[in-house]
Design a protein around this motif. Sequence first.
Motif, PDB file in Angstrom:
ATOM      1  N   LYS A  89       0.831  -1.201   0.000  1.00 22.80           N
ATOM      2  CA  LYS A  89       0.000   0.000   0.000  1.00 22.80           C
ATOM      3  C   LYS A  89       0.862   1.246   0.000  1.00 22.80           C
ATOM      4  O   LYS A  89       0.563   2.224  -0.688  1.00 22.80           O
ATOM      5  CB  LYS A  89      -0.943   0.002   1.196  1.00 22.80           C
ATOM      6  CG  LYS A  89      -1.837   1.249   1.226  1.00 22.80           C
ATOM      7  CD  LYS A  89      -2.838   1.230   2.334  1.00 22.80           C
ATOM      8  CE  LYS A  89      -3.692   2.440   2.471  1.00 22.80           C
ATOM      9  NZ  LYS A  89      -3.463   3.601   1.660  1.00 22.80           N
ATOM     10  N   SER A  90       1.965   1.225   0.751  1.00 23.71           N
ATOM     11  CA  SER A  90       2.831   2.405   0.804  1.00 23.71           C
ATOM     12  C   SER A  90       3.450   2.691  -0.567  1.00 23.71           C
ATOM     13  O   SER A  90       3.567   3.855  -0.963  1.00 23.71           O
ATOM     14  CB  SER A  90       3.911   2.259   1.874  1.00 23.71           C
ATOM     15  OG  SER A  90       4.702   1.123   1.643  1.00 23.71           O
ATOM     16  N   LYS A  92       2.089   1.840  -3.511  1.00 27.16           N
ATOM     17  CA  LYS A  92       0.990   2.330  -4.354  1.00 27.16           C
ATOM     18  C   LYS A  92       0.688   3.794  -4.039  1.00 27.16           C
ATOM     19  O   LYS A  92       0.461   4.596  -4.953  1.00 27.16           O
ATOM     20  CB  LYS A  92      -0.257   1.464  -4.164  1.00 27.16           C
ATOM     21  CG  LYS A  92      -0.125   0.095  -4.791  1.00 27.16           C
ATOM     22  CD  LYS A  92      -1.366  -0.741  -4.591  1.00 27.16           C
ATOM     23  CE  LYS A  92      -1.172  -2.100  -5.223  1.00 27.16           C
ATOM     24  NZ  LYS A  92      -2.338  -2.941  -5.147  1.00 27.16           N
ATOM     25  N   ASP A  93       0.699   4.156  -2.759  1.00 29.71           N
ATOM     26  CA  ASP A  93       0.481   5.554  -2.363  1.00 29.71           C
ATOM     27  C   ASP A  93       1.607   6.447  -2.880  1.00 29.71           C
ATOM     28  O   ASP A  93       1.370   7.558  -3.339  1.00 29.71           O
ATOM     29  CB  ASP A  93       0.379   5.679  -0.841  1.00 29.71           C
ATOM     30  CG  ASP A  93      -0.885   5.054  -0.282  1.00 29.71           C
ATOM     31  OD1 ASP A  93      -1.823   4.767  -1.065  1.00 29.71           O
ATOM     32  OD2 ASP A  93      -0.934   4.844   0.954  1.00 29.71           O
ATOM     33  N   GLU A  97       1.040   9.577  -5.364  1.00 28.14           N
ATOM     34  CA  GLU A  97       1.454  10.939  -5.005  1.00 28.14           C
ATOM     35  C   GLU A  97       2.496  11.479  -5.976  1.00 28.14           C
ATOM     36  O   GLU A  97       2.457  12.653  -6.351  1.00 28.14           O
ATOM     37  CB  GLU A  97       1.994  10.983  -3.572  1.00 28.14           C
ATOM     38  CG  GLU A  97       0.924  10.827  -2.511  1.00 28.14           C
ATOM     39  CD  GLU A  97      -0.149  11.913  -2.558  1.00 28.14           C
ATOM     40  OE1 GLU A  97       0.183  13.101  -2.782  1.00 28.14           O
ATOM     41  OE2 GLU A  97      -1.339  11.573  -2.386  1.00 28.14           O
TER      42      GLU A  97
END
Length: 119
Positions: A89-90, A92-93, A97
């Motif tokens: 998830k990190s 993908k974030d 961003e």
Amino acid sequence: MEIIAHQHKNGLAAEIVTNHIVINNIEDSLDLLGNLYYQQFDQIIIQKHQITTDFFDLKNGMAGEILQKYSNYRIKLAIVGDFSSYSSKSLKDFIFESNKIGQIIFVTSIKEALSNFLH
């Protein structure tokens, strides 16, 4: 390693062409940045497979440090590949961003990278 130059109204993009890993560590990324900056390129297109897999493990800080250097020099970087296989998830974030800001982008094709550089 071959470099294909893409000239357009917003600058000069260097497309890196090789089957080998170009960026194994932070020093490699700085060498690439410096060499291309010296040749008047202000945009770089590199394939995902040309970057060590360590780059995509955000825990080691490599990606953040490399991207900060490129931002400091105002060199736009496009990383081309399929990023859907990553489950972090990190990461993908981070990709989301980065794409939103536009200095460093993660795209699926050279055409998409060049299109983003035009804006």
